[in-house]
Write a protein that holds these residues in place. Structure first.
Motif, PDB file in Angstrom:
ATOM      1  N   ARG A  11       0.837  -1.190   0.000  1.00 38.62           N
ATOM      2  CA  ARG A  11       0.000   0.000   0.000  1.00 38.62           C
ATOM      3  C   ARG A  11       0.875   1.244   0.000  1.00 38.62           C
ATOM      4  NH1 ARG A  11      -2.178  -0.600   5.992  1.00 38.62           N
ATOM      5  NH2 ARG A  11      -0.472   0.453   7.030  1.00 38.62           N
ATOM      6  N   LYS A  12       0.282   2.316  -0.500  1.00 41.51           N
ATOM      7  CA  LYS A  12       0.962   3.602  -0.555  1.00 41.51           C
ATOM      8  C   LYS A  12      -0.016   4.641  -0.041  1.00 41.51           C
ATOM      9  CE  LYS A  12       1.637   5.536  -4.614  1.00 41.51           C
ATOM     10  NZ  LYS A  12       2.210   5.978  -5.901  1.00 41.51           N
ATOM     11  N   GLU A  13       0.404   5.378   0.970  1.00 41.39           N
ATOM     12  CA  GLU A  13      -0.437   6.435   1.533  1.00 41.39           C
ATOM     13  C   GLU A  13      -0.488   7.614   0.570  1.00 41.39           C
ATOM     14  OE1 GLU A  13      -2.024   6.022   4.490  1.00 41.39           O
ATOM     15  OE2 GLU A  13      -1.066   4.094   4.821  1.00 41.39           O
ATOM     16  N   SER A  14      -1.545   8.398   0.646  1.00 38.96           N
ATOM     17  CA  SER A  14      -1.675   9.594  -0.170  1.00 38.96           C
ATOM     18  C   SER A  14      -0.451  10.486   0.029  1.00 38.96           C
ATOM     19  CB  SER A  14      -2.948  10.355   0.210  1.00 38.96           C
ATOM     20  OG  SER A  14      -3.042  11.534  -0.540  1.00 38.96           O
ATOM     21  N   GLY A  15       0.161  10.877  -1.054  1.00 43.55           N
ATOM     22  CA  GLY A  15       1.346  11.718  -0.976  1.00 43.55           C
ATOM     23  C   GLY A  15       2.628  10.926  -0.791  1.00 43.55           C
ATOM     24  N   GLY A  16       2.511   9.638  -0.523  1.00 39.89           N
ATOM     25  CA  GLY A  16       3.699   8.798  -0.363  1.00 39.89           C
ATOM     26  C   GLY A  16       4.332   8.517  -1.717  1.00 39.89           C
ATOM     27  N   GLU A  17       5.593   8.169  -1.682  1.00 36.31           N
ATOM     28  CA  GLU A  17       6.300   7.927  -2.935  1.00 36.31           C
ATOM     29  C   GLU A  17       6.484   6.456  -3.251  1.00 36.31           C
ATOM     30  OE1 GLU A  17       9.770  10.224  -3.575  1.00 36.31           O
ATOM     31  OE2 GLU A  17       8.925  11.987  -2.600  1.00 36.31           O
ATOM     32  N   GLU A  18       6.470   5.595  -2.235  1.00 35.16           N
ATOM     33  CA  GLU A  18       6.740   4.182  -2.475  1.00 35.16           C
ATOM     34  C   GLU A  18       5.693   3.301  -1.811  1.00 35.16           C
ATOM     35  OE1 GLU A  18      10.676   2.814  -1.746  1.00 35.16           O
ATOM     36  OE2 GLU A  18      11.580   4.690  -2.403  1.00 35.16           O
ATOM     37  N   TYR A  19       5.478   2.145  -2.435  1.00 30.50           N
ATOM     38  CA  TYR A  19       4.614   1.139  -1.832  1.00 30.50           C
ATOM     39  C   TYR A  19       5.388   0.423  -0.720  1.00 30.50           C
ATOM     40  CZ  TYR A  19       1.065   1.401  -5.467  1.00 30.50           C
ATOM     41  OH  TYR A  19       0.070   1.818  -6.300  1.00 30.50           O
ATOM     42  N   VAL A  20       4.658   0.001   0.317  1.00 32.30           N
ATOM     43  CA  VAL A  20       5.224  -0.758   1.428  1.00 32.30           C
ATOM     44  C   VAL A  20       4.460  -2.074   1.505  1.00 32.30           C
ATOM     45  CG1 VAL A  20       5.559  -0.803   3.928  1.00 32.30           C
ATOM     46  CG2 VAL A  20       5.806   1.351   2.677  1.00 32.30           C
ATOM     47  N   GLU A  21       5.176  -3.182   1.518  1.00 30.05           N
ATOM     48  CA  GLU A  21       4.530  -4.492   1.617  1.00 30.05           C
ATOM     49  C   GLU A  21       3.831  -4.622   2.960  1.00 30.05           C
ATOM     50  OE1 GLU A  21       5.815  -9.080   2.093  1.00 30.05           O
ATOM     51  OE2 GLU A  21       6.853  -7.984   0.506  1.00 30.05           O
ATOM     52  N   VAL A  22       2.566  -5.112   2.924  1.00 32.21           N
ATOM     53  CA  VAL A  22       1.807  -5.267   4.162  1.00 32.21           C
ATOM     54  C   VAL A  22       1.333  -6.696   4.400  1.00 32.21           C
ATOM     55  CG1 VAL A  22       1.076  -2.858   4.307  1.00 32.21           C
ATOM     56  CG2 VAL A  22      -0.336  -4.480   3.045  1.00 32.21           C
ATOM     57  N   ALA A  23       1.254  -7.524   3.361  1.00 34.04           N
ATOM     58  CA  ALA A  23       0.793  -8.911   3.538  1.00 34.04           C
ATOM     59  C   ALA A  23       1.222  -9.746   2.338  1.00 34.04           C
ATOM     60  CB  ALA A  23      -0.724  -8.958   3.694  1.00 34.04           C
ATOM     61  N   ARG A  24       1.335 -11.054   2.564  1.00 32.67           N
ATOM     62  CA  ARG A  24       1.636 -11.981   1.473  1.00 32.67           C
ATOM     63  C   ARG A  24       1.048 -13.338   1.778  1.00 32.67           C
ATOM     64  NH1 ARG A  24       6.928 -12.999  -0.453  1.00 32.67           N
ATOM     65  NH2 ARG A  24       7.242 -10.761  -0.468  1.00 32.67           N
ATOM     66  N   GLY A  25       0.882 -14.131   0.734  1.00 34.57           N
ATOM     67  CA  GLY A  25       0.326 -15.467   0.925  1.00 34.57           C
ATOM     68  C   GLY A  25      -0.211 -16.021  -0.374  1.00 34.57           C
ATOM     69  N   SER A  26      -1.303 -16.778  -0.275  1.00 31.36           N
ATOM     70  CA  SER A  26      -1.921 -17.377  -1.460  1.00 31.36           C
ATOM     71  C   SER A  26      -3.408 -17.065  -1.461  1.00 31.36           C
ATOM     72  CB  SER A  26      -1.688 -18.888  -1.482  1.00 31.36           C
ATOM     73  OG  SER A  26      -2.270 -19.493  -0.345  1.00 31.36           O
ATOM     74  N   TRP A  27      -3.985 -17.124  -2.653  1.00 29.06           N
ATOM     75  CA  TRP A  27      -5.398 -16.800  -2.800  1.00 29.06           C
ATOM     76  C   TRP A  27      -5.985 -17.665  -3.895  1.00 29.06           C
ATOM     77  CZ3 TRP A  27      -7.417 -11.167  -4.016  1.00 29.06           C
ATOM     78  CH2 TRP A  27      -8.790 -11.111  -3.772  1.00 29.06           C
ATOM     79  N   THR A  28      -6.941 -18.488  -3.530  1.00 27.90           N
ATOM     80  CA  THR A  28      -7.753 -19.208  -4.501  1.00 27.90           C
ATOM     81  C   THR A  28      -8.988 -18.352  -4.690  1.00 27.90           C
ATOM     82  OG1 THR A  28      -6.917 -21.353  -3.779  1.00 27.90           O
ATOM     83  CG2 THR A  28      -9.002 -21.340  -5.000  1.00 27.90           C
TER      84      THR A  28
END
Length: 80
Positions: A11-28
């Motif tokens: 996710r990237k906050e308004s005005g932010g310059e870079e995305y920051v990883e917040v979650a990972r995994g798998s999705w069916t």
């Protein structure tokens, strides 16, 4: 379309310059994703899932979804 995905949410906050990883995994698709990290808001998951039919025609890619002042991105890769 591959319905089994390896995913990384950022996710990237308004005005932010870079995305920051917040979650990972798998999705069916059609089920709840199995993630470690921060919970992803249900509205974001639904918005991203609606975009998956077109995106998942490819073996990997990125889908974005804006919610309030936050831009979410889901990087995905199809798995067997």
């Amino acid at each position: 379309m591959n319905r089994n995905l390896r995913v990384v949410f950022s996710r990237k906050e308004s005005g932010g310059e870079e995305y920051v990883e917040v979650a990972r995994g798998s999705w069916t698709l059609g089920r709840e994703p199995e993630l470690t990290g921060e919970p992803i808001p249900p509205e974001v998951l639904k918005g991203i899932e609606k975009q998956t039919p077109a995106a998942c025609a490819h073996p990997k890619g990125t889908i974005t979804y804006a919610r309030a002042e936050v831009l979410y991105a889901m990087d995905f890769e199809g798995i067997e």
